[in-house]
Design a protein around this motif. Structure first.
Motif, mmCIF file in Angstrom:
data_model
loop_
_atom_site.group_PDB
_atom_site.id
_atom_site.type_symbol
_atom_site.label_atom_id
_atom_site.label_comp_id
_atom_site.label_asym_id
_atom_site.label_seq_id
_atom_site.Cartn_x
_atom_site.Cartn_y
_atom_site.Cartn_z
ATOM 1 N N ALA A 197 3.036 5.993 -2.845
ATOM 2 C CA ALA A 197 4.116 6.639 -3.290
ATOM 3 C C ALA A 197 4.606 6.551 -4.674
ATOM 4 C CB ALA A 197 5.410 6.195 -2.462
ATOM 5 N N TRP A 198 3.970 5.995 -5.474
ATOM 6 C CA TRP A 198 4.160 5.427 -7.131
ATOM 7 C C TRP A 198 4.389 6.791 -7.760
ATOM 8 C CZ3 TRP A 198 6.571 1.801 -8.790
ATOM 9 C CH2 TRP A 198 6.699 1.901 -10.278
ATOM 10 N N PRO A 199 3.548 7.763 -7.609
ATOM 11 C CA PRO A 199 3.472 9.214 -8.294
ATOM 12 C C PRO A 199 4.882 9.855 -8.267
ATOM 13 C CG PRO A 199 1.759 9.068 -7.441
ATOM 14 C CD PRO A 199 2.253 7.886 -6.968
ATOM 15 N N TRP A 200 5.596 9.729 -7.116
ATOM 16 C CA TRP A 200 6.787 10.075 -6.720
ATOM 17 C C TRP A 200 8.078 9.306 -7.295
ATOM 18 C CZ3 TRP A 200 3.084 10.631 -2.782
ATOM 19 C CH2 TRP A 200 2.516 11.894 -2.830
ATOM 20 N N GLY A 228 12.633 8.119 -12.754
ATOM 21 C CA GLY A 228 13.088 7.138 -13.851
ATOM 22 C C GLY A 228 12.943 5.743 -13.887
ATOM 23 N N LEU A 229 12.617 5.165 -12.814
ATOM 24 C CA LEU A 229 12.335 3.724 -12.636
ATOM 25 C C LEU A 229 11.081 3.501 -13.653
ATOM 26 C CD1 LEU A 229 12.554 3.048 -8.932
ATOM 27 C CD2 LEU A 229 14.382 2.687 -10.711
ATOM 28 N N VAL A 237 0.919 -1.154 -0.039
ATOM 29 C CA VAL A 237 -0.058 0.152 -0.256
ATOM 30 C C VAL A 237 0.845 1.358 -0.176
ATOM 31 C CG1 VAL A 237 -1.592 1.344 1.305
ATOM 32 C CG2 VAL A 237 -2.001 -1.160 0.939
ATOM 33 N N SER A 238 2.052 1.265 0.756
ATOM 34 C CA SER A 238 2.781 2.502 0.887
ATOM 35 C C SER A 238 3.745 2.571 -0.642
ATOM 36 C CB SER A 238 3.872 2.323 1.907
ATOM 37 O OG SER A 238 4.613 1.114 2.031
#
Length: 66
Positions: free
Chosen positions: A18-21, A26-27, A13-14
């Motif tokens: 945090a996926w937008p950041w 660049g990952l 969940v975390s």
């Protein structure tokens, strides 16, 4: 067993929150990531990204066990 599942759930969940950041780092667009785009189809296989994340997580686990 339940403690491990709860921890993994909180971790997923975390990461999702945090996926937008994380995507700004660049990952997912590294050399070696396979992207096939057609007219109505997109296939994405992040080989290099997963190897890099595996190495980072392995080092973190190794440091905590030490």
């Amino acid at each position: 067993m339940s403690r491990i599942l709860i921890t993994l759930g909180i971790l997923l969940v975390s990461i999702g929150l945090a996926w937008p950041w994380i995507s700004k780092l660049g990952l997912g667009r590294l050399p070696g990531d396979i992207v096939i785009e057609r007219e109505d189809f997109r296939f994405y296989f992040p080989v290099t990204t997963m190897i890099l994340l595996s190495l980072v997580l392995s080092v973190i686990v190794w440091l905590f066990r030490k």
